[in-house]
Design a protein around this motif. Structure first.
Motif, mmCIF file in Angstrom:
data_model
loop_
_atom_site.group_PDB
_atom_site.id
_atom_site.type_symbol
_atom_site.label_atom_id
_atom_site.label_comp_id
_atom_site.label_asym_id
_atom_site.label_seq_id
_atom_site.Cartn_x
_atom_site.Cartn_y
_atom_site.Cartn_z
ATOM 1 N N PRO A 49 0.827 -1.304 0.020
ATOM 2 C CA PRO A 49 0.238 0.514 -0.028
ATOM 3 C C PRO A 49 0.889 1.415 -0.313
ATOM 4 O O PRO A 49 1.539 1.108 0.074
ATOM 5 C CB PRO A 49 -0.886 -0.529 1.224
ATOM 6 C CG PRO A 49 -0.202 -0.707 2.044
ATOM 7 C CD PRO A 49 0.889 -2.475 1.485
ATOM 8 N N LYS A 50 0.532 2.567 -0.621
ATOM 9 C CA LYS A 50 1.333 3.673 -0.599
ATOM 10 C C LYS A 50 1.012 4.373 0.846
ATOM 11 O O LYS A 50 2.096 4.767 1.009
ATOM 12 C CB LYS A 50 0.972 5.045 -1.712
ATOM 13 C CG LYS A 50 1.024 3.660 -2.738
ATOM 14 C CD LYS A 50 0.872 4.527 -3.782
ATOM 15 C CE LYS A 50 1.735 4.496 -5.326
ATOM 16 N NZ LYS A 50 0.955 5.293 -6.533
ATOM 17 N N THR A 51 0.379 3.669 1.377
ATOM 18 C CA THR A 51 -0.177 4.310 2.946
ATOM 19 C C THR A 51 1.460 3.550 3.914
ATOM 20 O O THR A 51 1.062 2.903 3.729
ATOM 21 C CB THR A 51 -1.381 4.249 3.353
ATOM 22 O OG1 THR A 51 -1.361 5.048 4.782
ATOM 23 C CG2 THR A 51 -1.833 3.083 3.503
ATOM 24 N N GLU A 52 1.479 3.953 4.608
ATOM 25 C CA GLU A 52 2.933 3.340 5.262
ATOM 26 C C GLU A 52 1.814 2.829 7.216
ATOM 27 O O GLU A 52 1.720 3.765 7.621
ATOM 28 C CB GLU A 52 3.524 4.341 5.717
ATOM 29 C CG GLU A 52 5.274 3.546 6.572
ATOM 30 C CD GLU A 52 5.920 4.689 6.070
ATOM 31 O OE1 GLU A 52 6.789 4.623 7.306
ATOM 32 O OE2 GLU A 52 6.763 5.085 5.061
ATOM 33 N N VAL A 53 1.814 1.478 6.826
ATOM 34 C CA VAL A 53 1.106 0.674 7.561
ATOM 35 C C VAL A 53 1.959 -0.268 8.034
ATOM 36 O O VAL A 53 2.208 -1.009 7.222
ATOM 37 C CB VAL A 53 -0.171 1.314 7.327
ATOM 38 C CG1 VAL A 53 -0.297 -0.252 6.789
ATOM 39 C CG2 VAL A 53 -0.861 0.550 8.967
ATOM 40 N N ASP A 54 2.257 -0.537 9.007
ATOM 41 C CA ASP A 54 3.137 -1.513 10.052
ATOM 42 C C ASP A 54 2.387 -2.902 9.805
ATOM 43 O O ASP A 54 3.217 -4.124 8.720
ATOM 44 C CB ASP A 54 3.667 -1.236 10.851
ATOM 45 C CG ASP A 54 4.651 -2.699 11.908
ATOM 46 O OD1 ASP A 54 5.139 -3.309 10.823
ATOM 47 O OD2 ASP A 54 4.977 -2.933 12.671
ATOM 48 N N ASP B 201 -4.089 -3.622 10.293
ATOM 49 C CA ASP B 201 -3.836 -2.477 10.284
ATOM 50 C C ASP B 201 -4.978 -1.680 9.364
ATOM 51 O O ASP B 201 -5.087 -0.362 9.800
ATOM 52 C CB ASP B 201 -2.554 -2.137 10.754
ATOM 53 C CG ASP B 201 -2.066 -2.434 12.495
ATOM 54 O OD1 ASP B 201 -3.677 -3.394 13.496
ATOM 55 O OD2 ASP B 201 -1.529 -2.492 12.692
ATOM 56 N N LEU B 202 -4.306 -2.464 7.964
ATOM 57 C CA LEU B 202 -5.256 -1.401 6.283
ATOM 58 C C LEU B 202 -6.497 -1.198 7.266
ATOM 59 O O LEU B 202 -7.260 -2.320 8.152
ATOM 60 C CB LEU B 202 -5.439 -2.037 5.497
ATOM 61 C CG LEU B 202 -3.915 -2.075 5.202
ATOM 62 C CD1 LEU B 202 -3.821 -2.360 3.981
ATOM 63 C CD2 LEU B 202 -3.130 -0.404 4.900
ATOM 64 N N ASP B 203 -7.463 -0.256 7.081
ATOM 65 C CA ASP B 203 -8.757 0.086 7.336
ATOM 66 C C ASP B 203 -10.013 -1.311 6.100
ATOM 67 O O ASP B 203 -9.211 -1.712 5.490
ATOM 68 C CB ASP B 203 -9.208 1.156 6.672
ATOM 69 C CG ASP B 203 -10.223 1.678 5.474
ATOM 70 O OD1 ASP B 203 -9.668 1.021 4.954
ATOM 71 O OD2 ASP B 203 -9.306 3.277 6.253
ATOM 72 N N ASP B 204 -10.760 -1.893 6.157
ATOM 73 C CA ASP B 204 -11.400 -2.622 5.440
ATOM 74 C C ASP B 204 -11.520 -2.477 4.550
ATOM 75 O O ASP B 204 -11.151 -3.893 3.163
ATOM 76 C CB ASP B 204 -12.777 -3.308 6.425
ATOM 77 C CG ASP B 204 -12.443 -3.986 7.688
ATOM 78 O OD1 ASP B 204 -10.938 -3.971 7.809
ATOM 79 O OD2 ASP B 204 -13.469 -3.872 8.088
ATOM 80 N N THR B 205 -11.743 -1.284 3.658
ATOM 81 C CA THR B 205 -12.351 -1.143 2.379
ATOM 82 C C THR B 205 -10.605 -1.265 1.613
ATOM 83 O O THR B 205 -10.573 -1.517 0.647
ATOM 84 C CB THR B 205 -12.159 0.470 2.454
ATOM 85 O OG1 THR B 205 -13.611 0.568 2.932
ATOM 86 C CG2 THR B 205 -12.797 1.264 0.778
ATOM 87 N N TYR B 206 -9.109 -0.738 2.404
ATOM 88 C CA TYR B 206 -8.482 -0.487 1.627
ATOM 89 C C TYR B 206 -7.802 -2.045 1.647
ATOM 90 O O TYR B 206 -6.880 -2.207 0.652
ATOM 91 C CB TYR B 206 -7.352 0.680 2.887
ATOM 92 C CG TYR B 206 -6.208 0.982 2.409
ATOM 93 C CD1 TYR B 206 -5.557 2.894 1.864
ATOM 94 C CD2 TYR B 206 -5.301 0.235 2.043
ATOM 95 C CE1 TYR B 206 -5.260 3.304 0.815
ATOM 96 C CE2 TYR B 206 -3.537 1.213 1.064
ATOM 97 C CZ TYR B 206 -3.936 2.224 0.641
ATOM 98 O OH TYR B 206 -2.636 2.965 0.177
#
Length: 134
Positions: free
Chosen positions: A41-46, A50-55
């Motif tokens: 993902p282009k959003t930085e999350v470990d 932890d990504l929201d369900d839609t993402y």
């Protein structure tokens, strides 16, 4: 900033396969098998969960045509999906062209390909993606 964020920004070169506004897919430079692709993902999350369900669901939809292209380009039985996440603290999905269970064994020795070989693998996968979209 993680190494994956630096790859997304172009600060570190990669063998890009596919990109949209939310995700980036590229060849793993330490692959388990030929055609091993990472989807990030282009959003930085470990952690992936932890990504929201839609993402998270959009990430799987982004990976779907890549899996079909990998099956075609790498002539494999199927594409395995794996989430490990121990090496880089940035959520990522491994797409692995597999022919047997051991192809998903992350403890085995990684493969080494020359830059020319990596470019040829990249070209084959991108060509398969382009064929699908016709």
């Amino acid at each position: 900033m993680t190494i994956f964020s630096k790859i997304i920004s172009g600060e570190i070169p990669s063998y890009k396969i596919l990109e949209n506004d939310k995700f980036f897919a590229f060849l793993d430079i330490n692959p388990l098998v030929e055609g091993h692709v990472l989807v990030i993902p282009k959003t930085e999350v470990d952690k992936l969960y932890d990504l929201d369900d839609t993402y998270l669901s959009e990430m799987l939809v982004f990976a779907k045509p890549l899996c079909h292209a990998l099956e075609s380009a790498m002539n494999c039985v199927r594409v395995g999906l794996s989430v490990i996440g121990l090496e880089v603290p940035h959520a990522h999905l491994h797409l692995l062209p597999i022919n047997e269970m051991d192809d998903t064994n992350f403890t085995r020795k990684k493969l080494q390909f020359s830059p020319e070989e990596m470019q040829e693998i990249q070209r084959k996968i991108i060509s398969a993606i382009n064929e699908q979209s016709k």
